[in-house]
Design a protein around this motif. Structure first.
Motif, PDB file in Angstrom:
ATOM      1  N   GLY A 186      21.629  32.151  50.907  1.00 41.79           N
ATOM      2  CA  GLY A 186      22.120  33.193  51.809  1.00 41.79           C
ATOM      3  C   GLY A 186      22.946  34.167  50.999  1.00 41.79           C
ATOM      4  O   GLY A 186      23.381  33.857  49.885  1.00 41.79           O
ATOM      5  N   GLY A 217      25.060  37.386  54.900  1.00 40.82           N
ATOM      6  CA  GLY A 217      23.712  37.618  55.404  1.00 40.82           C
ATOM      7  C   GLY A 217      23.652  38.993  56.049  1.00 40.82           C
ATOM      8  O   GLY A 217      24.102  39.982  55.482  1.00 40.82           O
ATOM      9  N   THR A 218      23.138  39.043  57.267  1.00 37.40           N
ATOM     10  CA  THR A 218      23.060  40.323  57.978  1.00 37.40           C
ATOM     11  C   THR A 218      24.268  40.548  58.880  1.00 37.40           C
ATOM     12  O   THR A 218      24.392  41.603  59.501  1.00 37.40           O
TER      13      THR A 218
END
Length: 227
Positions: free
Chosen positions: A81, A16-17
């Motif tokens: 994701g 993800g981030t």
């Protein structure tokens, strides 16, 4: 890109981030790392000016010219994701700098940006994963010393004099990094990380470090070295 041109290797792993791993290894001896490859990510980072190409040379032994002849940027639609592996190689400085301020004129790399549930397979995806693991193993003992300096203000005699450490400012965030680091690091390898090392406190007093590993539980303590 020819293998002889490579001067800098960048490896990142993201979910993800959140970044799980960021390793930079330069031919001129700069070594930088943040994270252990797992989540939650360890935010403690360190950079050392080792003055040696030892880490770079060892890592590049695993890179063939065939790898450098590839330039893959795989992206797919994200449904749940994302997971990203990046292995990038840079070389031939255009501004005379060969470290963090270099303007590289040559580059190649492998980037796989995938859905967590992907069925995508590629032999170089396996290489990227294995290469990240190899880079971690190569820098694990050094990164342990970075973590000890950040968490305990104890400086290993194995750390290069020119070492910069960046750590969270709050005790809660430091405790989170402490938990994440020791959950993700190999318990079997820990004794090797501290072998033949001493750790100096802020007054310069040398200490030894004692580990107690019981299954998945780890405790450690510092003792004053008397000889």
């Amino acid at each position: 890109m020819d293998k002889s041109e490579v001067e800098y290797v960048l490896i990142t792993v993201k979910s993800g981030t959140e970044e799980a791993l960021n390793i930079k290894i330069y031919k001129n001896g700069i070594l930088a790392r943040r994270g252990c490859g797992g989540l939650p990510g360890v935010s403690i980072s360190g950079m050392s000016f080792t003055g040696s190409s030892q880490y770079f040379d060892q890592l590049m032994n695993s890179v063939s010219q065939q790898i450098l002849d590839q330039n893959i940027n795989h992206e797919e639609q994200i449904k749940t994701g994302s997971l990203e592996y990046l292995v990038a190689f840079y070389g031939i400085s255009g501004n005379g700098d060969h470290g963090e301020r270099a303007e590289w004129t040559r580059s190649t790399g492998l980037r796989f940006f995938m859905d967590e549930g992907t069925s995508y397979r590629h032999n170089l995806l396996g290489f990227a994963d294995g290469f990240a693991i190899e880079a971690m193993k190569l820098t694990n003992a050094w990164y342990f010393d970075v973590v000890m300096l950040a968490l305990e203000n104890m400086r290993s005699d194995a750390l290069p004099e020119q070492t910069l450490v960046n750590a969270p400012k709050t005790e809660a965030a430091l405790n989170k990094d402490f938990q994440s680091y020791f959950e993700q690091i190999s318990k079997k390898e820990l004794p090797e990380f501290i072998k033949d090392k001493t750790y100096a406190d802020q007054a310069g007093q040398p200490h030894f470090i004692e580990l107690d590993i019981q299954g998945q539980s780890i405790t450690y303590k510092f003792g004053v070295k008397t000889n």
